[in-house]
Every structure is written in structure tokens, then in C-alpha cells.
Design a protein around this motif. Structure first.
Motif, PDB file in Angstrom:
ATOM      1  N   SER A 179       0.826  -1.218   0.000  1.00 37.20           N
ATOM      2  CA  SER A 179       0.000   0.000   0.000  1.00 37.20           C
ATOM      3  C   SER A 179       0.854   1.258   0.000  1.00 37.20           C
ATOM      4  O   SER A 179       0.434   2.298  -0.508  1.00 37.20           O
ATOM      5  N   ARG A 180       2.063   1.173   0.577  1.00 36.01           N
ATOM      6  CA  ARG A 180       2.942   2.354   0.629  1.00 36.01           C
ATOM      7  C   ARG A 180       3.803   2.499  -0.617  1.00 36.01           C
ATOM      8  O   ARG A 180       4.426   3.544  -0.826  1.00 36.01           O
ATOM      9  N   SER A 181       3.870   1.446  -1.413  1.00 32.24           N
ATOM     10  CA  SER A 181       4.779   1.453  -2.563  1.00 32.24           C
ATOM     11  C   SER A 181       4.161   2.182  -3.764  1.00 32.24           C
ATOM     12  O   SER A 181       2.975   2.537  -3.759  1.00 32.24           O
ATOM     13  N   ARG A 182       4.973   2.375  -4.774  1.00 31.54           N
ATOM     14  CA  ARG A 182       4.489   2.975  -6.026  1.00 31.54           C
ATOM     15  C   ARG A 182       3.386   2.111  -6.622  1.00 31.54           C
ATOM     16  O   ARG A 182       2.392   2.625  -7.155  1.00 31.54           O
ATOM     17  N   PHE A 183       3.561   0.793  -6.510  1.00 35.49           N
ATOM     18  CA  PHE A 183       2.547  -0.131  -7.017  1.00 35.49           C
ATOM     19  C   PHE A 183       1.193   0.134  -6.345  1.00 35.49           C
ATOM     20  O   PHE A 183       0.150   0.190  -7.019  1.00 35.49           O
ATOM     21  N   GLY A 184       1.206   0.313  -5.021  1.00 36.00           N
ATOM     22  CA  GLY A 184      -0.037   0.567  -4.295  1.00 36.00           C
ATOM     23  C   GLY A 184      -0.673   1.885  -4.692  1.00 36.00           C
ATOM     24  O   GLY A 184      -1.902   1.981  -4.816  1.00 36.00           O
ATOM     25  N   ARG A 185       0.164   2.903  -4.898  1.00 33.23           N
ATOM     26  CA  ARG A 185      -0.372   4.216  -5.285  1.00 33.23           C
ATOM     27  C   ARG A 185      -1.021   4.160  -6.674  1.00 33.23           C
ATOM     28  O   ARG A 185      -2.077   4.755  -6.900  1.00 33.23           O
ATOM     29  N   VAL A 186      -0.374   3.417  -7.590  1.00 30.17           N
ATOM     30  CA  VAL A 186      -0.959   3.277  -8.932  1.00 30.17           C
ATOM     31  C   VAL A 186      -2.272   2.496  -8.858  1.00 30.17           C
ATOM     32  O   VAL A 186      -3.263   2.819  -9.530  1.00 30.17           O
ATOM     33  N   LEU A 187      -2.290   1.460  -8.004  1.00 29.13           N
ATOM     34  CA  LEU A 187      -3.499   0.646  -7.847  1.00 29.13           C
ATOM     35  C   LEU A 187      -4.663   1.512  -7.359  1.00 29.13           C
ATOM     36  O   LEU A 187      -5.793   1.403  -7.868  1.00 29.13           O
ATOM     37  N   LYS A 311      -5.831   6.657   9.552  1.00 25.48           N
ATOM     38  CA  LYS A 311      -6.079   5.623   8.533  1.00 25.48           C
ATOM     39  C   LYS A 311      -5.626   6.100   7.155  1.00 25.48           C
ATOM     40  O   LYS A 311      -5.061   5.352   6.381  1.00 25.48           O
ATOM     41  N   GLY A 312      -5.880   7.363   6.870  1.00 20.45           N
ATOM     42  CA  GLY A 312      -5.485   7.890   5.573  1.00 20.45           C
ATOM     43  C   GLY A 312      -3.989   7.872   5.378  1.00 20.45           C
ATOM     44  O   GLY A 312      -3.491   7.531   4.315  1.00 20.45           O
ATOM     45  N   ARG A 313      -3.246   8.203   6.447  1.00 15.77           N
ATOM     46  CA  ARG A 313      -1.784   8.169   6.325  1.00 15.77           C
ATOM     47  C   ARG A 313      -1.287   6.755   6.147  1.00 15.77           C
ATOM     48  O   ARG A 313      -0.350   6.502   5.406  1.00 15.77           O
ATOM     49  N   ALA A 314      -1.944   5.799   6.861  1.00 13.83           N
ATOM     50  CA  ALA A 314      -1.506   4.399   6.745  1.00 13.83           C
ATOM     51  C   ALA A 314      -1.758   3.857   5.363  1.00 13.83           C
ATOM     52  O   ALA A 314      -1.006   3.067   4.829  1.00 13.83           O
ATOM     53  N   ALA A 315      -2.917   4.264   4.769  1.00 15.93           N
ATOM     54  CA  ALA A 315      -3.222   3.785   3.414  1.00 15.93           C
ATOM     55  C   ALA A 315      -2.259   4.373   2.407  1.00 15.93           C
ATOM     56  O   ALA A 315      -1.936   3.774   1.420  1.00 15.93           O
TER      57      ALA A 315
END
Length: 315
Positions: A179-187, A311-315
Motif C-alpha cells: 500500500s505504501r509502494s508505487r505499485f499501491g499508489r498506482v493501484l 487511517k489515511g496516512r496508513a493507506a
């Protein structure tokens, strides 16, 4: 430190202490109940990766739990007992099934994705019921369990408990890192606005397929551990109703929240156990309780413990 991380640290700290605290109350039964909740939580976290981060509501996710369970059971029936080898087999089989079904399902989106995953889930269920050599409709009782290089440490008791806790933590941490990675942000960008993500040069379908594969393999591992705990495997693990239960856990706990998936799983297991212990028609109470939870805890159970900002920061 992020409040959700603090909450998770407390949660896992309590889980690690349970085997030492619960025997003081003379109840080994509670250990089994906690293992059941943790196995449900592992599958729920994997589904939350699809729904909470990818916006892909699947009604066939339990099929991967069933596929993982049967891959383990069939391996055991054929004399493969090393749990690490069984893990490799489970990951390979669930990954292959996810690659095939995901490649087709991700050609659609929205309600069509939900319906095609439901169809694949039911196809998996009927395939498992047709395995007459492995019990068919009745399921299969296992006469041997997985070992760790010949040791029975992972078969029951504290060894199995800590194995499940470790797997739950690895799942939680792995999805947290995703969720913290670039992959998670693109998802998440593809979840919120797929057209914009495509225009920005991201291959949305490829990202979604990788998330689908990861979620399926985690669910398969949950199936492996479920077999090790229950010593039994049945096609009922793969029904669409079980997929619906997983969605309820995710929504009830809080979408996009790993802590929420764990809390939702424990809430469901405990409330089923408590209500079922004194009322045969316990679902008459269970339904209204779920309605009240949805009405008055719209952000999920996690919102009762962690602020939305955290929660928003964790996501």
C-alpha cells in the motif's frame, strides 16, 4: 508513530500473549477459536487488497481458499508432508488459477467483474465436488498433516498457533508495504480514475492482475493453514457464500484497513460463537446486528479505534 501502527503493535502483542494467558482460564478451546479468526483475517486482508485498494469487488475469492486447501490436501494424500514444499505447491496452483481467471475477469469491471468472479468461483466449487478420489461432496478427512522437516511442531498446539500468527503478521506487513509502494499508489489511482491512470502511462490491467495474483496466493496460504488446523477439507470452502462472508468481514472492519480486516474477522467469529451458544436461530439476531454496525459505524470497526486521519496516512 502512526496510530494504526501502534494499534497493530498492540493487537499482535496481545495475540502473542494469548497462548500464555488463556490456559489460566482453563480453556484450550479459545485457542482454536482465535486460530479460526486469524485464518479468516488472512483471507480478509487479501480480499481487502482487491476491494479496498483496487476497487475490484470479487464474489469468487473464497475459491482460492478452497484451491489452496485442496492443493495441500492432495499433496498430503500423495505423500508430500514438508510444509515448505506444500507451500510452494499451494502458491503455484493458486497463482496459476488466478492468472487464468484474472486474465479473463479483468477484461470487465464493476458489476460485470463481480459476476464473472462469481461464475469462476462456482466453477471452482463444482470442480472440487467432482474430485471423487478426494471425497467429492463429502470432503476429505486427512490422516496425516504437514511437518517441518519431519518435526510435528506445526501440527497442533503452540507451534501451529505461532505459525498462524506469523503468517497473519507477514500478510499484514506485506500488504502494508504494498500500500505504501508505487505499485499501491498506482493501484489506488486506477481504482479512483482508471482513465486518468491509463492516460498517465500506467498499464492499469497489468497492475490489477498482479494485485489479483497476490491476493489469490495469500488466500491459498490461508487454505493451507486451514487444512492444517481442521484436518479436513471440503468444497464448502469455495462457495460464493464464503466469498460473501469475506466481503462482510472487509466492509465491517473498514475498507482499506488491514487492522479493520483483523477486527472484522474477530468480530464475526466471536459473535457467531456467542449467539450460536444460546440460540439455534442465532442469525435472526446476527442480521440486525450487522445492519446496526453498518448504520452506526460506517467507516468500519477500525474507525472506532483509529482516527480517519491516521487511517489515511496508513493507506
Amino acid at each position: 508513530m502512526d496510530r494504526s501502527l501502534v494499534f497493530a503493535a498492540i493487537l499482535f502483542g496481545l495475540l502473542l500473549l494469548m497462548p500464555f494467558l488463556l490456559p489460566l482460564f482453563g480453556s484450550e478451546y479459545l485457542i482454536g477459536l482465535i486460530i479460526k479468526a486469524m485464518l479468516l483475517a488472512i483471507a480478509a486482508i487479501s480480499l481487502d487488497l482487491l476491494i479496498g485498494h483496487g476497487g475490484m469487488v470479487s464474489l469468487g475469492h473464497a475459491a482460492f481458499v478452497g484451491v489452496g486447501a485442496y492443493a495441500t490436501a492432495i499433496g498430503l494424500e500423495n505423500g508430500i508432508e514438508n510444509i515448505l514444499l506444500l507451500l510452494v505447491i499451494t502458491l503455484a496452483v493458486t497463482g496459476f488459477v488466478a492468472l487464468v481467471t484474472g486474465s479473463l475477469a479483468l477484461r470487465t469491471s464493476g458489476v460485470y467483474f463481480l459476476m464473472i468472479t462469481l461464475a469462476f468461483g462456482q466453477m471452482t466449487y463444482f470442480t472440487l465436488t467432482s474430485l471423487a478420489a478426494y471425497g467429492g461432496d463429502d470432503g476429505l478427512t486427512l490422516w496425516s498433516l504437514a511437518t517441518l522437516f519431519g518435526s510435528d511442531i506445526v501440527q497442533s498446539g503452540s507451534g501451529l498457533y505461532f505459525l498462524v500468527v506469523g503468517t497473519l503478521f507477514a500478510t499484514w506487513w506485506g500488504v502494508f508495504q504494498i500500500s505504501r509502494s508505487r505499485f499501491g499508489r498506482v493501484l489506488r489511482a486506477a481504482r479512483d480514475n482508471p482513465e486518468r491512470a491509463e492516460v498517465m502511462g500506467y498499464a492499469v490491467t497489468r497492475y490489477r492482475l498482479i494485485a489479483y495474483l497476490i491476493a489469490a496466493m495469500i488466500a491459498g496460504v490461508s487454505g493451507l493453514l486451514l487444512v492444517q488446523h481442521a484436518e479436513f477439507v471440503s468444497p464448502a470452502l469455495a462457495t460464493w457464500q464464503r466469498s460473501g462472508d469475506l466481503i462482510v468481514v472487509v466492509v465491517l472492519g473498514g475498507l482499506g484497513s488491514r487492522n479493520g480486516a483483523i477486527l472484522g474477522a474477530f468480530f464475526i467469529v466471536i459473535i457467531e460463537e456467542v449467539l450460536g451458544s444460546f440460540l439455534h436461530e442465532w442469525r435472526l439476531i446476527y442480521g440486525p446486528v450487522l445492519v446496526l454496525m453498518v448504520l452506526f459505524a460506517k467507516g468500519g470497526i477500525a474507525d472506532l479505534f483509529v482516527s480517519k486521519d491516521a487511517k489515511g496516512r496508513a493507506a
